[in-house]
Design a protein around this motif. Structure first.
Motif, PDB file in Angstrom:
ATOM      1  N   THR A 168       0.794  -1.228   0.000  1.00 34.20           N
ATOM      2  CA  THR A 168       0.000   0.000   0.000  1.00 34.20           C
ATOM      3  C   THR A 168       0.826   1.277   0.000  1.00 34.20           C
ATOM      4  O   THR A 168       0.438   2.252  -0.630  1.00 34.20           O
ATOM      5  CB  THR A 168      -0.931   0.030   1.225  1.00 34.20           C
ATOM      6  OG1 THR A 168      -0.143  -0.095   2.409  1.00 34.20           O
ATOM      7  CG2 THR A 168      -1.953  -1.087   1.161  1.00 34.20           C
ATOM      8  N   VAL A 169       1.955   1.300   0.695  1.00 31.94           N
ATOM      9  CA  VAL A 169       2.681   2.559   0.892  1.00 31.94           C
ATOM     10  C   VAL A 169       3.971   2.621   0.098  1.00 31.94           C
ATOM     11  O   VAL A 169       4.260   3.610  -0.564  1.00 31.94           O
ATOM     12  CB  VAL A 169       2.972   2.778   2.401  1.00 31.94           C
ATOM     13  CG1 VAL A 169       3.776   4.040   2.617  1.00 31.94           C
ATOM     14  CG2 VAL A 169       1.672   2.833   3.190  1.00 31.94           C
ATOM     15  N   LEU A 170       4.765   1.571   0.166  1.00 36.32           N
ATOM     16  CA  LEU A 170       6.085   1.606  -0.449  1.00 36.32           C
ATOM     17  C   LEU A 170       5.996   1.412  -1.961  1.00 36.32           C
ATOM     18  O   LEU A 170       5.247   0.563  -2.435  1.00 36.32           O
ATOM     19  CB  LEU A 170       6.965   0.509   0.156  1.00 36.32           C
ATOM     20  CG  LEU A 170       7.200   0.612   1.656  1.00 36.32           C
ATOM     21  CD1 LEU A 170       7.981  -0.603   2.134  1.00 36.32           C
ATOM     22  CD2 LEU A 170       7.946   1.879   1.998  1.00 36.32           C
ATOM     23  N   PRO A 171       6.767   2.186  -2.733  1.00 35.14           N
ATOM     24  CA  PRO A 171       6.744   2.011  -4.184  1.00 35.14           C
ATOM     25  C   PRO A 171       7.457   0.722  -4.587  1.00 35.14           C
ATOM     26  O   PRO A 171       8.367   0.261  -3.893  1.00 35.14           O
ATOM     27  CB  PRO A 171       7.501   3.237  -4.708  1.00 35.14           C
ATOM     28  CG  PRO A 171       8.405   3.617  -3.591  1.00 35.14           C
ATOM     29  CD  PRO A 171       7.677   3.265  -2.329  1.00 35.14           C
ATOM     30  N   SER A 172       7.038   0.160  -5.690  1.00 37.64           N
ATOM     31  CA  SER A 172       7.699  -1.051  -6.165  1.00 37.64           C
ATOM     32  C   SER A 172       9.069  -0.683  -6.750  1.00 37.64           C
ATOM     33  O   SER A 172       9.229   0.387  -7.330  1.00 37.64           O
ATOM     34  CB  SER A 172       6.837  -1.744  -7.222  1.00 37.64           C
ATOM     35  OG  SER A 172       6.629  -0.869  -8.308  1.00 37.64           O
ATOM     36  N   PRO A 173      10.054  -1.550  -6.603  1.00 36.05           N
ATOM     37  CA  PRO A 173      11.394  -1.232  -7.091  1.00 36.05           C
ATOM     38  C   PRO A 173      11.445  -1.236  -8.614  1.00 36.05           C
ATOM     39  O   PRO A 173      10.691  -1.952  -9.270  1.00 36.05           O
ATOM     40  CB  PRO A 173      12.258  -2.352  -6.516  1.00 36.05           C
ATOM     41  CG  PRO A 173      11.325  -3.471  -6.264  1.00 36.05           C
ATOM     42  CD  PRO A 173      10.003  -2.848  -5.951  1.00 36.05           C
ATOM     43  N   ARG A 174      12.361  -0.412  -9.134  1.00 34.56           N
ATOM     44  CA  ARG A 174      12.549  -0.373 -10.577  1.00 34.56           C
ATOM     45  C   ARG A 174      13.365  -1.588 -10.996  1.00 34.56           C
ATOM     46  O   ARG A 174      14.334  -1.943 -10.371  1.00 34.56           O
ATOM     47  CB  ARG A 174      13.300   0.895 -10.974  1.00 34.56           C
ATOM     48  CG  ARG A 174      12.457   2.141 -10.844  1.00 34.56           C
ATOM     49  CD  ARG A 174      13.214   3.359 -11.255  1.00 34.56           C
ATOM     50  NE  ARG A 174      13.732   3.231 -12.613  1.00 34.56           N
ATOM     51  CZ  ARG A 174      14.494   4.150 -13.188  1.00 34.56           C
ATOM     52  NH1 ARG A 174      14.847   5.208 -12.522  1.00 34.56           N
ATOM     53  NH2 ARG A 174      14.928   3.974 -14.409  1.00 34.56           N
ATOM     54  N   ARG A 175      12.959  -2.207 -12.072  1.00 31.15           N
ATOM     55  CA  ARG A 175      13.661  -3.386 -12.552  1.00 31.15           C
ATOM     56  C   ARG A 175      13.974  -3.300 -14.045  1.00 31.15           C
ATOM     57  O   ARG A 175      14.274  -4.299 -14.672  1.00 31.15           O
ATOM     58  CB  ARG A 175      12.851  -4.638 -12.274  1.00 31.15           C
ATOM     59  CG  ARG A 175      12.531  -4.836 -10.813  1.00 31.15           C
ATOM     60  CD  ARG A 175      12.595  -6.286 -10.436  1.00 31.15           C
ATOM     61  NE  ARG A 175      12.109  -6.524  -9.100  1.00 31.15           N
ATOM     62  CZ  ARG A 175      12.866  -6.426  -8.016  1.00 31.15           C
ATOM     63  NH1 ARG A 175      14.110  -6.085  -8.114  1.00 31.15           N
ATOM     64  NH2 ARG A 175      12.357  -6.663  -6.832  1.00 31.15           N
TER      65      ARG A 175
END
Length: 86
Positions: free
Chosen positions: A45-52
């Motif tokens: 909900t809060v943390l952005p997903s990491p760039r891959r």
């Protein structure tokens, strides 16, 4: 101060989520949420997903290898200085 604020915000989100899941668990047939479940909810909900993407990974790899090179050079210089003085 930025990281302190983010940590406090995460702690608040976890505390509120824990309270809500505990209250729902006492009313129904749910087990109270544990630490892993709360962390999973926080990530979703809060943390952005990491760039891959490829460009980001290549840039990160180059930065990391350059940093390792600079650190190794600094260690070699330091060891040469200390060896010469002893």
């Amino acid at each position: 101060m930025r990281w302190t604020f983010i940590s406090m915000l995460a702690a608040a989100v976890l505390a509120v989520t824990r309270l809500r899941t505990t209250v729902q668990a006492t009313r129904g047939r749910l087990v109270p949420a544990g630490a892993r479940e709360l962390l999973r909810l926080l990530r979703a909900t809060v943390l952005p997903s990491p760039r891959r993407d490829r460009d980001h990974l290549l840039h990160w790899s180059a930065w990391r290898r350059e940093h390792q090179h600079r650190a190794a050079e600094a260690h070699r210089r330091w060891n040469n200085i200390t060896a010469a003085t002893t």
